[in-house]
Design an enzyme around this catalytic site. Structure first.
Site, short mmCIF file in Angstrom:
data_model
loop_
_atom_site.label_atom_id
_atom_site.label_comp_id
_atom_site.label_asym_id
_atom_site.label_seq_id
_atom_site.Cartn_x
_atom_site.Cartn_y
_atom_site.Cartn_z
N VAL A 45 81.44 76.60 22.13
CA VAL A 45 80.65 76.49 20.90
C VAL A 45 80.91 77.68 19.99
O VAL A 45 81.05 77.54 18.77
CB VAL A 45 79.15 76.34 21.23
CG1 VAL A 45 78.32 76.33 19.96
CG2 VAL A 45 78.90 75.08 22.04
N CYS A 46 80.99 78.87 20.58
CA CYS A 46 81.25 80.08 19.79
C CYS A 46 82.61 79.99 19.07
O CYS A 46 82.75 80.48 17.95
CB CYS A 46 81.26 81.32 20.68
SG CYS A 46 79.72 81.64 21.49
N THR A 47 83.58 79.42 19.73
CA THR A 47 84.90 79.30 19.12
C THR A 47 84.80 78.46 17.85
O THR A 47 85.39 78.81 16.82
CB THR A 47 85.89 78.68 20.13
OG1 THR A 47 85.98 79.53 21.27
CG2 THR A 47 87.27 78.52 19.52
N LEU A 50 82.81 80.68 15.11
CA LEU A 50 83.54 81.77 14.46
C LEU A 50 84.63 81.23 13.54
O LEU A 50 84.90 81.82 12.48
CB LEU A 50 84.13 82.71 15.52
CG LEU A 50 83.08 83.60 16.19
CD1 LEU A 50 83.68 84.36 17.36
CD2 LEU A 50 82.49 84.60 15.19
#
Length: 212
Positions: A45-47, A50
């Protein structure tokens, strides 16, 4: 560490990052700032977040907002992760990611919620005004990605209401009608807001966006 509340001064810090050592106050200067944390590097999810943040940088720049991410891994890991983000999100990460292996910044900003996870940060968001006060906090669980359109919308509202005696109604977007401050009598409001004032109720008066 006590929970940071709206109006509190954002704690300053100096930390390593994907672009070298950063001091928060020096980095922000006279700009607004948005600080958002991620549970860990190389998380799915962070990928997506960002990469999305990188694609939104132009919109944040227009609003004089400097972006700053944080993850509890180290700077070398961040640099490797950025290669993945750039590849899979077809973008270029164009803002620093703070390295926080010792959890110093995470603790300072109360980003670790032990009942959710004892070591990883939750998805915290802090919007910081030029005077270094905190104007907004949001906390998402690790499983839910952020909505960057909403973050831009909130910044538009914060910047508008910082300079005009208005508030923004539900689902407001830049250019739509705004609410006249309840502290201003209607007669005075009609003098102040030259585009007109519509009295829906004595306590609910609308006027066109003064910046549109």
């Amino acid at each position: 560490m006590a929970t940071l509340r709206l109006g509190d001064t954002a704690p300053n810090f100096t930390a390593d990052s994907s672009i070298g050592t950063i001091n928060l106050y020096d980095y922000l200067g006279d700009s607004w700032g948005i600080l958002f944390s991620h549970p860990a590097d190389f998380t799915p999810v962070c990928t997506t977040e960002l990469g999305t943040a990188a694609n939104f940088k132009g919109e944040f720049d227009k609003r004089n907002v400097k972006m700053l991410a944080l993850s509890v891994d180290g700077a070398a890991s961040h640099k490797d992760w950025i290669k993945d983000i750039n590849e899979v999100q077809n973008t270029t990460v164009n803002f620093p990611i703070i390295a926080d292996e010792d959890r110093k910044v995470s603790d300072l900003y109360d980003m670790i919620h032990p009942k959710a996870d004892s070591t990883l940060t939750v998805r915290s968001v802090f919007i910081i005004a030029p005077d270094k006060t905190i104007k907004l906090t949001l906390t998402y669980p690790a499983s839910t990605g952020r909505n960057f359109y909403e973050l831009l919308r909130v910044i538009d509202s914060l910047q508008l209401t910082a300079n005009h005696k208005v508030a923004t109604p539900a689902n407001w977007e830049h250019g739509q009608d705004v609410v006249v401050s309840p502290a201003i009598p209607t007669a005075e409001a009609r003098e102040m807001f030259k585009k007109g004032v519509k009295e829906v109720k004595p306590y609910l008066r609308m006027t066109p966006d003064p910046t549109a």
